[in-house]
Write an enzyme that holds these catalytic residues in place. Structure first.
Site, PDB file in Angstrom:
ATOM      1  CE1 TYR A 105      -3.648  -2.480   0.139  1.00 21.83           C
ATOM      2  CE2 TYR A 105      -2.593  -3.325   2.119  1.00 21.83           C
ATOM      3  CZ  TYR A 105      -3.531  -3.454   1.102  1.00 21.83           C
ATOM      4  OH  TYR A 105      -4.335  -4.560   1.056  1.00 21.83           O
ATOM      5  N   PRO A 118     -11.156   0.048  -2.588  1.00 22.90           N
ATOM      6  CG  PRO A 118     -11.246  -2.050  -1.624  1.00 22.90           C
ATOM      7  CD  PRO A 118     -10.625  -0.700  -1.451  1.00 22.90           C
ATOM      8  CG  HIS A 341      -7.244  -2.186   0.529  1.00 26.53           C
ATOM      9  ND1 HIS A 341      -7.271  -3.008   1.628  1.00 26.53           N
ATOM     10  CD2 HIS A 341      -7.731  -2.928  -0.495  1.00 26.53           C
ATOM     11  CE1 HIS A 341      -7.747  -4.184   1.274  1.00 26.53           C
ATOM     12  NE2 HIS A 341      -8.040  -4.165   0.001  1.00 26.53           N
ATOM     13  CE  LYS A 421     -24.035 -22.574   2.951  1.00 28.51           C
ATOM     14  NZ  LYS A 421     -24.793 -21.867   3.977  1.00 28.51           N
ATOM     15  CB  SER A 422     -28.118 -28.552  -2.298  1.00 26.67           C
ATOM     16  OG  SER A 422     -27.770 -28.332  -3.639  1.00 26.67           O
ATOM     17  CE  LYS A 424     -23.916 -34.575   1.947  1.00 24.89           C
ATOM     18  NZ  LYS A 424     -25.188 -34.530   1.191  1.00 24.89           N
ATOM     19  CB  SER A 426     -16.405 -24.777  -0.371  1.00 21.87           C
ATOM     20  OG  SER A 426     -16.040 -23.430  -0.589  1.00 21.87           O
ATOM     21  CE1 TYR A 450      -3.063 -11.402  -3.744  1.00 21.97           C
ATOM     22  CE2 TYR A 450      -5.412 -11.147  -3.374  1.00 21.97           C
ATOM     23  CZ  TYR A 450      -4.111 -10.988  -2.950  1.00 21.97           C
ATOM     24  OH  TYR A 450      -3.861 -10.410  -1.728  1.00 21.97           O
ATOM     25  CB  THR A 463      -4.849 -10.827   2.771  1.00 20.30           C
ATOM     26  OG1 THR A 463      -3.903  -9.926   2.201  1.00 20.30           O
ATOM     27  CG2 THR A 463      -6.121 -10.114   3.146  1.00 20.30           C
ATOM     28  CB  SER A 553     -11.695 -10.192  -3.028  1.00 19.69           C
ATOM     29  OG  SER A 553     -11.776 -10.221  -1.635  1.00 19.69           O
TER      30      SER A 553
HETATM   31  N1  COA Z   1     -20.916 -28.489   2.142  1.00 17.27           N
HETATM   32  C1  COA Z   1     -21.901 -27.702   2.602  1.00 17.27           C
HETATM   33  N2  COA Z   1     -21.682 -26.414   3.025  1.00 17.27           N
HETATM   34  C2  COA Z   1     -20.428 -25.937   2.957  1.00 17.27           C
HETATM   35  C3  COA Z   1     -19.352 -26.705   2.468  1.00 17.27           C
HETATM   36  C4  COA Z   1     -19.638 -28.058   2.053  1.00 17.27           C
HETATM   37  N3  COA Z   1     -18.681 -28.871   1.590  1.00 17.27           N
HETATM   38  N4  COA Z   1     -18.231 -25.978   2.527  1.00 17.27           N
HETATM   39  C5  COA Z   1     -18.576 -24.771   3.031  1.00 17.27           C
HETATM   40  N5  COA Z   1     -19.901 -24.758   3.306  1.00 17.27           N
HETATM   41  C6  COA Z   1     -20.688 -23.673   3.899  1.00 17.27           C
HETATM   42  C7  COA Z   1     -19.970 -23.058   5.091  1.00 17.27           C
HETATM   43  O1  COA Z   1     -20.292 -23.755   6.281  1.00 17.27           O
HETATM   44  C8  COA Z   1     -20.525 -21.635   5.095  1.00 17.27           C
HETATM   45  O2  COA Z   1     -21.840 -21.670   5.651  1.00 17.27           O
HETATM   46  P1  COA Z   1     -22.643 -20.307   6.094  1.00 17.27           P
HETATM   47  O3  COA Z   1     -23.184 -19.705   4.835  1.00 17.27           O
HETATM   48  O4  COA Z   1     -23.711 -20.853   6.943  1.00 17.27           O
HETATM   49  O5  COA Z   1     -21.658 -19.462   6.812  1.00 17.27           O
HETATM   50  C9  COA Z   1     -20.662 -21.319   3.621  1.00 17.27           C
HETATM   51  O6  COA Z   1     -20.774 -22.600   2.968  1.00 17.27           O
HETATM   52  C10 COA Z   1     -19.533 -20.530   3.048  1.00 17.27           C
HETATM   53  O7  COA Z   1     -18.334 -21.269   3.054  1.00 17.27           O
HETATM   54  P2  COA Z   1     -17.275 -21.136   1.872  1.00 17.27           P
HETATM   55  O8  COA Z   1     -17.984 -20.781   0.631  1.00 17.27           O
HETATM   56  O9  COA Z   1     -16.434 -22.366   1.826  1.00 17.27           O
HETATM   57  O10 COA Z   1     -16.416 -19.876   2.204  1.00 17.27           O
HETATM   58  P3  COA Z   1     -15.892 -19.251   3.548  1.00 17.27           P
HETATM   59  O11 COA Z   1     -16.999 -18.549   4.228  1.00 17.27           O
HETATM   60  O12 COA Z   1     -15.144 -20.268   4.332  1.00 17.27           O
HETATM   61  O13 COA Z   1     -14.909 -18.164   2.954  1.00 17.27           O
HETATM   62  C11 COA Z   1     -12.865 -17.237   2.212  1.00 17.27           C
HETATM   63  C12 COA Z   1     -13.735 -18.479   2.246  1.00 17.27           C
HETATM   64  C13 COA Z   1     -11.577 -17.553   1.492  1.00 17.27           C
HETATM   65  C14 COA Z   1     -13.572 -16.130   1.456  1.00 17.27           C
HETATM   66  C15 COA Z   1     -12.579 -16.809   3.672  1.00 17.27           C
HETATM   67  O14 COA Z   1     -11.872 -17.811   4.345  1.00 17.27           O
HETATM   68  C16 COA Z   1     -11.744 -15.573   3.787  1.00 17.27           C
HETATM   69  O15 COA Z   1     -10.533 -15.647   3.942  1.00 17.27           O
HETATM   70  N6  COA Z   1     -12.368 -14.369   3.749  1.00 17.27           N
HETATM   71  C17 COA Z   1     -11.717 -13.098   3.837  1.00 17.27           C
HETATM   72  C18 COA Z   1     -11.409 -12.568   2.462  1.00 17.27           C
HETATM   73  C19 COA Z   1     -11.037 -11.129   2.497  1.00 17.27           C
HETATM   74  O16 COA Z   1     -10.369 -10.660   3.384  1.00 17.27           O
HETATM   75  N7  COA Z   1     -11.516 -10.411   1.489  1.00 17.27           N
HETATM   76  C20 COA Z   1     -11.397  -8.998   1.419  1.00 17.27           C
HETATM   77  C21 COA Z   1     -10.231  -8.495   0.718  1.00 17.27           C
HETATM   78  S1  COA Z   1     -10.391  -6.735   0.582  1.00 17.27           S
END
Ligand code: COA
Length: 625
Positions: A105, A118, A341, A421-422, A424, A426, A450, A463, A553
């Site tokens: 930065y 942002p 930022h 999610k349905s 299973k 992420s 990235y 980060t 992001s």
């Molecule tokens: N089956 C069913 N549900 C699942 C799943 C699976 N296999 N894997 C994940 N999920 C669910 C999680 O439990 C979560 O549930 P919620 O909606 O009830 O909270 C949801 O899905 C989201 O999970 P996921 O999509 O895997 O992402 P995350 O929330 O873990 O986020 C990152 C991932 C990388 C975005 C996060 O770890 C992070 O680092 N965020 C910060 C980023 C940041 O700083 N950005 C700004 C830059 S300016």
């Protein structure tokens, strides 16, 4: 569809953990957090090679492999630098964060506008005139002050990620702070920690800045009604005619702004006015109405307004882009924010904004205050001919940048987190694989990608990078539109593996075991020890690995909003997304000056990829996966 404010799913105001002040709570929480680890050298080198596989040619990979062998040699340079990093980690709160803030930065000289800060687009609010604008803005200020009480009293509830408590430091850095331009490097001042913390915000209307005191002498905040009266006085005192858009100077290349800043600050009146802006709790920008648009066109135009203000003919001069937090409220109901930022990532900003939005929907608590309030003080500037020339230069540069930015906001309305999610999977990994597929379909190759991962599990963590292009993602995108002979089950299996690989990289990154910040640390350690930069960092593959044609992001929120930012390379895309339960908000940016990129086309490709991936999963019996 982004719904109007009143229709979004109900969210709840963040509740303080206690009604009173809990002095020392912040520090004791922080002390309980682990320090950021330095990953093992061999592990990073091995993972770096794996990360390069989908994005570099075989001969480049071979060369990097041999450079890394030399780098890791027993008694070699890698070991020496690793020891240096481990020592640094023992003697500091966080071995990386100060370096990171400097390199990413404060020493980055491109304009903060588009290139670093942002924007955040909120749902369009329910007003269309100045009266409505002022009424809403008054409640917004009251909402920020309500959140600030939790910061001041140390009663903010601690956040968790994957069951682990997170560092809360960024919340203490975003209010009352500001970036200061320098000649080669900028700095950030945070007045919240000063013995007499500021009690005012700054308001800018028609390019004119005002100091608005938001606390009474007994320490209680002004009510929304009182704030409304004060904002009305400001609007009456700032007729559009003739004011010079001084704020546009903050959109300049940082070296140019650094020079102008020195000139500006030679004058005592200017020094006092600039200091009032820098010290203020935040800046509120009251913008005029924009031309009527609707749907995604409205949202794309709103994103531009939040990201850079639309150029000299728009609102770019109605900002102070060095200010850590600026709220922007347009007369037509457009509403959002822009943040600088250096002190923080998106999630704490969004948590604050979620609270504010929810606060604006609640009836104002009954509070009587009969005090008559002084008229907010207008900030004056003496503008010399030289500074005037710099303002004109800044207008020209800002207009060029505004014309160059191709910004598209898309609401993907077919499904949201519910579908992955349905199955299973992420949702974040699913979206990232859709981005990989979209990019591959457009360009027939995989690119360095990235995604920000939070390091807030660690004390003062910022980060690291999730490298979304993996061998598993490459296998998936290449097979997806491949020969018809490849049956659905095989393609779905490749998708499943790619999603799992992404989630596994995410887990590695958030637990401090990713490669990018470690590699950067090793390079900076060499510079610190005045050694020549090791060849692994001057290697073509390293440059390729850092040329992120996809910079992405996830910034989730309770409010139905989307954050937006610019691309980080001239021929790349910036993609920010907010996955809600049943839809996903995307903001896609690129530069018009690049023949190869097109934000609308990329947005359509992402939409098609998401739909095709869902169809694939729907066609594949779950039992076969
Ligand atoms: N089956 C069913 N549900 C699942 C799943 C699976 N296999 N894997 C994940 N999920 C669910 C999680 O439990 C979560 O549930 P919620 O909606 O009830 O909270 C949801 O899905 C989201 O999970 P996921 O999509 O895997 O992402 P995350 O929330 O873990 O986020 C990152 C991932 C990388 C975005 C996060 O770890 C992070 O680092 N965020 C910060 C980023 C940041 O700083 N950005 C700004 C830059 S300016």
């Amino acid at each position: 569809m982004v719904k109007p404010c009143s229709l979004v799913k109900p969210c709840h105001l963040v509740k303080p953990v206690s009604a009173g002040r809990l002095a020392g709570r912040y520090l004791s929480h922080q002390r309980g957090l682990p320090g950021l680890p330095v990953p093992p050298l061999q592990q990073t080198c091995q993972r770096y090679i794996t990360a390069l596989e989908p994005i570099v040619e075989a001969d480049e990979l071979k060369r990097t492999r041999s450079l890394l062998e030399e780098f890791q040699r027993a008694g070699g340079l890698g070991e020496r630098l690793q020891r240096g990093l481990e020592k640094r980690a023992q003697g500091s709160e966080n071995w990386l964060s100060d370096w990171w803030v400097q390199v990413a930065y404060l020493e980055y000289r491109m304009p903060v506008v588009v290139h670093s800060s942002p924007g955040l687009v909120l749902p369009r609010m329910d007003f269309t005139d100045q009266q409505g604008q002022i009424k809403f803005a008054a409640k917004l200020i009251a909402g920020v002050l309500d959140f600030k009480t939790m910061i001041d009293n140390e009663t903010l509830p601690v956040e968790f990620l994957g069951g682990k408590p997170l560092c809360m430091n960024q919340y203490y850095e975003v209010l009352s702070s500001c970036r200061i331009p320098g000649l080669k490097r900028d700095s950030v001042v945070n007045h919240a920690k000063s013995p007499a913390p500021p009690k005012h915000i700054t308001v800018v209307h028609n390019f004119q800045f005002f100091v608005l005191d938001v606390y009474h002498s007994d320490g209680s905040p002004l009510t929304a009604d009182q704030l409304r009266v004060q904002l009305e006085k400001i609007c009456r005192a700032s007729a559009p005619a003739g004011a010079r858009p001084l704020g546009i100077l903050t959109t300049q290349h940082r070296d140019s702004w650094g020079k102008t800043y020195q000139l500006l600050m030679q004058d005592e009146t200017n020094r006092a006015s600039v200091s009032a802006i820098q010290r203020s709790i935040f800046t509120l920008c009251l913008d005029p109405a924009r031309p009527q648009t609707s749907g995604d066109s409205y949202r794309s135009a709103a994103a531009v307004q939040m990201l850079h203000g639309g150029g000299s003919g728009g609102n770019s001069g109605n900002r102070w882009f060095d200010k850590t937090l600026q709220f922007i409220v347009g007369e037509d109901g457009t509403c959002g924010a822009n943040y600088e930022h250096a002190p923080a990532e998106g999630p704490p900003i969004v948590a604050l904004i979620d609270h504010v939005v929810e606060y604006t929907r609640k009836p104002e608590p009954e509070r009587r205050h009969s005090a008559s309030l002084p008229t907010p003080q207008k900030l004056h500037f003496n503008i010399t001919a030289e500074v005037q020339r710099d303002i004109e230069e800044a207008e020209r540069s800002m207009d060029t940048l505004a014309q160059d930015l191709d910004m598209r906001v898309m609401v993907f309305g077919h499904f949201g987190k519910n579908v992955p999610k349905s199955h299973k999977m992420s949702p974040d990994a699913f979206v990232q694989m859709a981005l990989q597929l979209a990019y591959y379909r457009m360009y027939q190759h995989c690119c360095a990608t990235y995604e920000s991962a939070s390091l807030r599990m660690f004390r003062r963590g910022r980060t690291d990078t999730i490298r979304s292009a993996s061998s598993a993602s490459a296998a998936f995108v290449k097979a997806f539109d491949g020969p018809r002979t490849q049956v659905c089950v095989q393609k779905a299996d490749l998708l499943k593996k790619a999603v799992a690989a992404h989630r596994s990289y995410t887990n590695m990154a958030i637990s401090g075991q990713a490669i990018d910040r470690h590699l950067l640390g090793l390079k900076l350690q060499a510079l610190e020890e005045k050694l020549s930069v090791p060849e692994v960092f001057t290697d073509a593959a390293y440059a390729k690995a850092l040329h992120y044609r996809l910079s992405t992001s996830q910034v989730p929120s309770k409010t139905d909003c989307v954050m937006c930012f610019g691309p980080v390379v001239p021929n790349g895309y910036g993609v920010c997304y907010n996955p809600m339960d049943d839809h996903i908000n995307f903001a896609v940016s690129s530069f018009n000056s690049c023949q190869d990129t097109d934000s609308a086309r990329m947005a359509r490709a992402v939409e098609a990829a998401l739909l095709d991936m869902k169809t694939l999963l729907d066609q594949t019996p779950q039992a076969k996966l």
